[in-house]
Enzyme design. Structure first.
Site, PDB file in Angstrom:
ATOM      1  N   GLY A   1       0.831  -1.199   0.000  1.00  0.00           N
ATOM      2  CA  GLY A   1       0.000   0.000   0.000  1.00  0.00           C
ATOM      3  C   GLY A   1       0.863   1.245   0.000  1.00  0.00           C
ATOM      4  O   GLY A   1       2.031   1.195   0.375  1.00  0.00           O
TER       5      GLY A   1
ATOM      6  N   CYS B   1       5.053  -6.283   1.951  1.00  0.00           N
ATOM      7  CA  CYS B   1       5.428  -4.880   1.935  1.00  0.00           C
ATOM      8  C   CYS B   1       4.646  -4.098   2.998  1.00  0.00           C
ATOM      9  O   CYS B   1       4.876  -4.303   4.172  1.00  0.00           O
ATOM     10  CB  CYS B   1       5.263  -4.312   0.527  1.00  0.00           C
ATOM     11  SG  CYS B   1       6.333  -2.888   0.270  1.00  0.00           S
ATOM     12  N   TYR B   2       3.697  -3.254   2.582  1.00  0.00           N
ATOM     13  CA  TYR B   2       2.917  -2.528   3.588  1.00  0.00           C
ATOM     14  C   TYR B   2       2.307  -3.507   4.600  1.00  0.00           C
ATOM     15  O   TYR B   2       2.323  -3.271   5.804  1.00  0.00           O
ATOM     16  CB  TYR B   2       1.802  -1.717   2.917  1.00  0.00           C
ATOM     17  CG  TYR B   2       1.017  -0.830   3.876  1.00  0.00           C
ATOM     18  CD1 TYR B   2       1.490   0.432   4.195  1.00  0.00           C
ATOM     19  CD2 TYR B   2      -0.164  -1.271   4.457  1.00  0.00           C
ATOM     20  CE1 TYR B   2       0.800   1.248   5.075  1.00  0.00           C
ATOM     21  CE2 TYR B   2      -0.869  -0.466   5.343  1.00  0.00           C
ATOM     22  CZ  TYR B   2      -0.395   0.802   5.641  1.00  0.00           C
ATOM     23  OH  TYR B   2      -1.079   1.606   6.507  1.00  0.00           O
TER      24      TYR B   2
ATOM     25  N   HIS C   1       8.072  -7.904  -3.081  1.00  0.00           N
ATOM     26  CA  HIS C   1       6.802  -8.262  -3.730  1.00  0.00           C
ATOM     27  C   HIS C   1       6.919  -9.584  -4.481  1.00  0.00           C
ATOM     28  O   HIS C   1       7.287  -9.595  -5.651  1.00  0.00           O
ATOM     29  CB  HIS C   1       6.379  -7.162  -4.706  1.00  0.00           C
ATOM     30  CG  HIS C   1       5.961  -5.902  -4.024  1.00  0.00           C
ATOM     31  ND1 HIS C   1       4.690  -5.709  -3.539  1.00  0.00           N
ATOM     32  CD2 HIS C   1       6.649  -4.786  -3.723  1.00  0.00           C
ATOM     33  CE1 HIS C   1       4.607  -4.521  -2.978  1.00  0.00           C
ATOM     34  NE2 HIS C   1       5.789  -3.929  -3.066  1.00  0.00           N
TER      35      HIS C   1
ATOM     36  N   GLU D   1       4.622 -11.293  -5.667  1.00  0.00           N
ATOM     37  CA  GLU D   1       3.574 -11.392  -6.694  1.00  0.00           C
ATOM     38  C   GLU D   1       4.015 -10.822  -8.040  1.00  0.00           C
ATOM     39  O   GLU D   1       3.427 -11.110  -9.078  1.00  0.00           O
ATOM     40  CB  GLU D   1       2.301 -10.682  -6.216  1.00  0.00           C
ATOM     41  CG  GLU D   1       2.367  -9.153  -6.115  1.00  0.00           C
ATOM     42  CD  GLU D   1       2.980  -8.626  -4.810  1.00  0.00           C
ATOM     43  OE1 GLU D   1       3.743  -9.367  -4.160  1.00  0.00           O
ATOM     44  OE2 GLU D   1       2.700  -7.465  -4.452  1.00  0.00           O
TER      45      GLU D   1
ATOM     46  N   LYS E   1      -3.214  -7.959 -19.384  1.00  0.00           N
ATOM     47  CA  LYS E   1      -2.932  -7.939 -20.820  1.00  0.00           C
ATOM     48  C   LYS E   1      -2.660  -9.336 -21.385  1.00  0.00           C
ATOM     49  O   LYS E   1      -3.184  -9.695 -22.440  1.00  0.00           O
ATOM     50  CB  LYS E   1      -1.714  -7.048 -21.075  1.00  0.00           C
ATOM     51  CG  LYS E   1      -1.636  -6.544 -22.475  1.00  0.00           C
ATOM     52  CD  LYS E   1      -2.605  -5.411 -22.637  1.00  0.00           C
ATOM     53  CE  LYS E   1      -2.528  -4.753 -23.986  1.00  0.00           C
ATOM     54  NZ  LYS E   1      -3.333  -3.516 -23.959  1.00  0.00           N
TER      55      LYS E   1
ATOM     56  N   SER F   1     -10.861   0.883 -30.906  1.00  0.00           N
ATOM     57  CA  SER F   1      -9.676   1.712 -31.167  1.00  0.00           C
ATOM     58  C   SER F   1      -8.715   0.992 -32.094  1.00  0.00           C
ATOM     59  O   SER F   1      -7.782   1.599 -32.615  1.00  0.00           O
ATOM     60  CB  SER F   1      -8.977   2.029 -29.851  1.00  0.00           C
ATOM     61  OG  SER F   1      -8.346   0.863 -29.354  1.00  0.00           O
ATOM     62  N   GLY F   2      -8.901  -0.309 -32.265  1.00  0.00           N
ATOM     63  CA  GLY F   2      -7.946  -1.077 -33.063  1.00  0.00           C
ATOM     64  C   GLY F   2      -6.869  -1.686 -32.187  1.00  0.00           C
ATOM     65  O   GLY F   2      -6.097  -2.521 -32.625  1.00  0.00           O
TER      66      GLY F   2
ATOM     67  N   ASP G   1      -7.111  -4.534 -26.663  1.00  0.00           N
ATOM     68  CA  ASP G   1      -8.220  -4.659 -25.716  1.00  0.00           C
ATOM     69  C   ASP G   1      -9.573  -4.463 -26.384  1.00  0.00           C
ATOM     70  O   ASP G   1     -10.470  -5.294 -26.252  1.00  0.00           O
ATOM     71  CB  ASP G   1      -8.074  -3.651 -24.573  1.00  0.00           C
ATOM     72  CG  ASP G   1      -6.727  -3.761 -23.892  1.00  0.00           C
ATOM     73  OD1 ASP G   1      -6.111  -4.829 -24.007  1.00  0.00           O
ATOM     74  OD2 ASP G   1      -6.297  -2.776 -23.265  1.00  0.00           O
ATOM     75  N   SER G   2      -9.733  -3.328 -27.082  1.00  0.00           N
ATOM     76  CA  SER G   2     -11.053  -3.091 -27.645  1.00  0.00           C
ATOM     77  C   SER G   2     -11.338  -4.069 -28.784  1.00  0.00           C
ATOM     78  O   SER G   2     -12.481  -4.435 -29.017  1.00  0.00           O
ATOM     79  CB  SER G   2     -11.224  -1.635 -28.079  1.00  0.00           C
ATOM     80  OG  SER G   2     -10.458  -1.355 -29.214  1.00  0.00           O
ATOM     81  N   SER G   3     -10.294  -4.542 -29.488  1.00  0.00           N
ATOM     82  CA  SER G   3     -10.516  -5.532 -30.546  1.00  0.00           C
ATOM     83  C   SER G   3     -11.041  -6.833 -29.954  1.00  0.00           C
ATOM     84  O   SER G   3     -11.974  -7.430 -30.484  1.00  0.00           O
ATOM     85  CB  SER G   3      -9.228  -5.818 -31.305  1.00  0.00           C
ATOM     86  OG  SER G   3      -8.742  -4.643 -31.892  1.00  0.00           O
TER      87      SER G   3
HETATM   88  N1  GLN Z   1       4.302   2.673   1.601  1.00  0.00           N
HETATM   89  C1  GLN Z   1       5.137   1.660   2.140  1.00  0.00           C
HETATM   90  C2  GLN Z   1       6.613   1.978   1.909  1.00  0.00           C
HETATM   91  O1  GLN Z   1       6.927   2.886   1.216  1.00  0.00           O
HETATM   92  C3  GLN Z   1       4.808   0.322   1.522  1.00  0.00           C
HETATM   93  C4  GLN Z   1       5.094   0.280   0.049  1.00  0.00           C
HETATM   94  C5  GLN Z   1       4.482  -0.923  -0.620  1.00  0.00           C
HETATM   95  O2  GLN Z   1       3.626  -1.596  -0.065  1.00  0.00           O
HETATM   96  N2  GLN Z   1       4.866  -1.142  -1.849  1.00  0.00           N
HETATM   97  O3  GLN Z   1       7.475   1.310   2.433  1.00  0.00           O
END
Ligand code: GLN
Length: 514
Positions: free
Chosen positions: A55, A82-83, A169, A171, A370, A223-224, A227-229
């Protein structure tokens, strides 16, 4: 229903949907809820595990999104990212502060492979970091299981309570062994069986769209772009002649693109979608005269698009549904995806609704990334050439020209971009690079050509590799290829005397150059 569930709690990170997607890739069903959701409600779903997302806030600040201690005391395994990791530590008595060194991008992380989280992971592994704050002190009962040169707590765990915190991260695909780590959590730690399967997107969508639309009339802005196609062909497959597609040529398309789009989707092409082309170049150029600020350009192009579309829609008359090719990253970047921060406005989200007489909007690709849209496109039998076409922003070259947009500059960037694309294809790199294009900087500088002084523009070449378009890094194009592109652009495109290659990754940059 006794389907195994993992709950993702959203703290507004840019990658929240990716977390859910990776969990689904482990064949574990997963749902996202806002951090504001009542804990009792989450507990009642009886999840096998909980993941807290990243976050934008700092968790130690007044009013920052938070959670209660009880979340960690339900006996359900929790993974904070992270957050989410920082918050877990803070709530349980650890320390979080502004980091002396911020980390962005790919960073080497040293992990303790005895941790269940890192089982089967290499002791030194490249991970994606994006943080300003750091865990300065772990909460009681936690041990550190990963660190980097600048980050003492890259991961921590409390094995007895099944609590795990990761500063990076997993993910994001740039975290090379991230999928392994997430699967270690959901399968290994949470004990999910991993036997859930996603149904066929195309088949289900066609069925659902038919049921929903019935005999109704549908209007689609084409739009061509990919996504829209895909959205248009999906609708065409579902409801055929009840669909009308309007294609606005705003004069900010790539070289010859308007004609190419017409060749595929027009009456000569293989699809039934009542194709209408509107040539509106002059209108756009006059509206954009003197405008330099990128957000304002986006707004003007978006608004003008709405006016043009409105005029066409009036001719068609009332419809039941309006289709938009919105995909998930558009939703996130527009700040409409739960808790995410607004990065830039997208003209393909919202906007059109007010000008068309219709009952409801349909966004059939809203939950897809995508690469998933492309998969759906192939499943629909759309030619590969079109499915793997370079992504192109709604506002087109209008935002790839820094500063004022003029017809002259449009021609320069169109020609430079066409040369660039041609050479990339010649070098056999067109499939392996995620996205590449030329942009026109607003910089002019002195050069010498044919012994004469020139004072011309600099073209910027951008090429990035990305799988999900949420993060990206500059592609490593062979220097000879760049040199060929440079000399061809300078020789063949009037008004250009310098060519730059953009090395910036996303974050901190964006994929576009505006
Ligand atoms: N805002 C928090 C930081 O700057 C967490 C960032 C994040 O979750 N990517 O460390």
């Amino acid at each position: 229903m006794d389907r195994e569930l993992v709950v993702v709690i959203d703290f507004g990170g840019q990658y929240n949907q990716l977390v859910a997607r990776r969990v689904r890739e482990c064949n574990v069903y997963c749902e996202i809820y806002s951090y504001k959701t009542d804990l009792a409600k989450i507990k009642a779903m009886n999840p096998k595990g909980i993941i807290l997302t990243g976050g934008p806030n700092s968790c130690y600040e007044e009013g920052a999104p938070t959670c209660t201690k009880e979340l960690f005391e339900m006996g359900i395994p929790v993974l904070g990212l992270c957050y989410g990791a920082q918050l877990m530590q803070l709530v349980l008595g650890g320390g979080v502060e502004k980091a002396p060194v911020r980390e962005y991008g790919k960073i080497e992380v040293l992990v303790n492979t005895n941790s269940k989280l890192f089982s089967g992971v290499s002791p030194t592994t490249v991970c994606w970091m994006s943080h300003n704050d750091y865990i300065s002190k772990t909460a009681p009962g936690f041990e550190i299981v990963a660190h980097t040169a600048d980050c003492p707590v890259a991961a921590a765990q409390n094995v007895d309570k099944n609590l795990y915190a990761i500063q990076f991260h997993p993910e994001v695909l740039h975290t090379q062994e991230g999928t392994k780590m997430l699967s270690n959590f959901v399968l290994g730690i949470c004990g999910c069986a991993g036997d859930w399967k996603m149904d066929s997107f195309v088949e289900n969508s066609v069925k659902a769209l038919r049921e929903k639309i019935g005999g109704g009339k549908v209007l689609c802005a084409l739009s061509g772009g990919v996504d829209s196609s895909v959205a248009a062909v999906l609708l065409s497959k579902a409801i055929g002649s009840q669909l009308t597609c309007v294609f606005v040529d705003h004069g900010l398309l790539r070289k010859d693109e308007g004609d190419e789009v017409e060749a595929v989707f027009g009456p000569e092409g293989p699809y039934e979608l009542n194709f209408i082309r509107v040539n509106a170049q002059e209108r756009y150029y006059s509206k954009l005269a003197g405008v330099t600020e990128p957000e304002q350009k986006r707004k003007i192009i978006g608004e003008e698009f709405i006016r043009v579309f409105e005029e066409e829609a009036k001719k068609i008359g009332a419809v039941d549904y309006l289709v938009q090719g919105t995909i998930y990253p558009d939703v996130v970047e527009s700040g409409l995806g739960g808790e995410s921060a607004v990065i830039k406005s997208h003209h393909n989200v919202g906007g059109l609704p007010d000008c068309v007489d219709f009952k409801e909007i349909i966004e059939p690709l809203r939950d897809l990334f995508k690469d998933e849209v492309r998969k759906a496109g192939l499943e629909l039998g759309i030619p590969e050439k079109l499915v793997f076409r370079q992504p192109f922003p709604g506002p087109g070259l209008g935002i790839r020209i820094i500063g004022e947009v003029t017809a002259e500059k449009v021609h320069i960037v169109q020609d430079a971009d066409a040369i660039y694309r041609e050479e990339i294809a010649k070098a056999g790199l067109d499939k392996s690079i995620g996205q590449y294009f030329a942009a026109l900087t607003n910089m002019r500088s002195v050069g010498v050509m044919g012994d004469e002084r020139t004072y011309d523009y600099a073209v910027a070449l951008r090429a990035v590799n990305t799988i999900d378009f949420m993060t990206a890094e500059a592609a490593q194009i062979p220097f000879e290829v760049l040199q060929t592109v440079m000399s061809r652009i300078i020789n063949e495109v009037r008004g250009v005397n310098r060519v730059f290659y953009d090395l910036t990754s996303k974050p901190p940059g964006t994929i576009e150059f505006e």
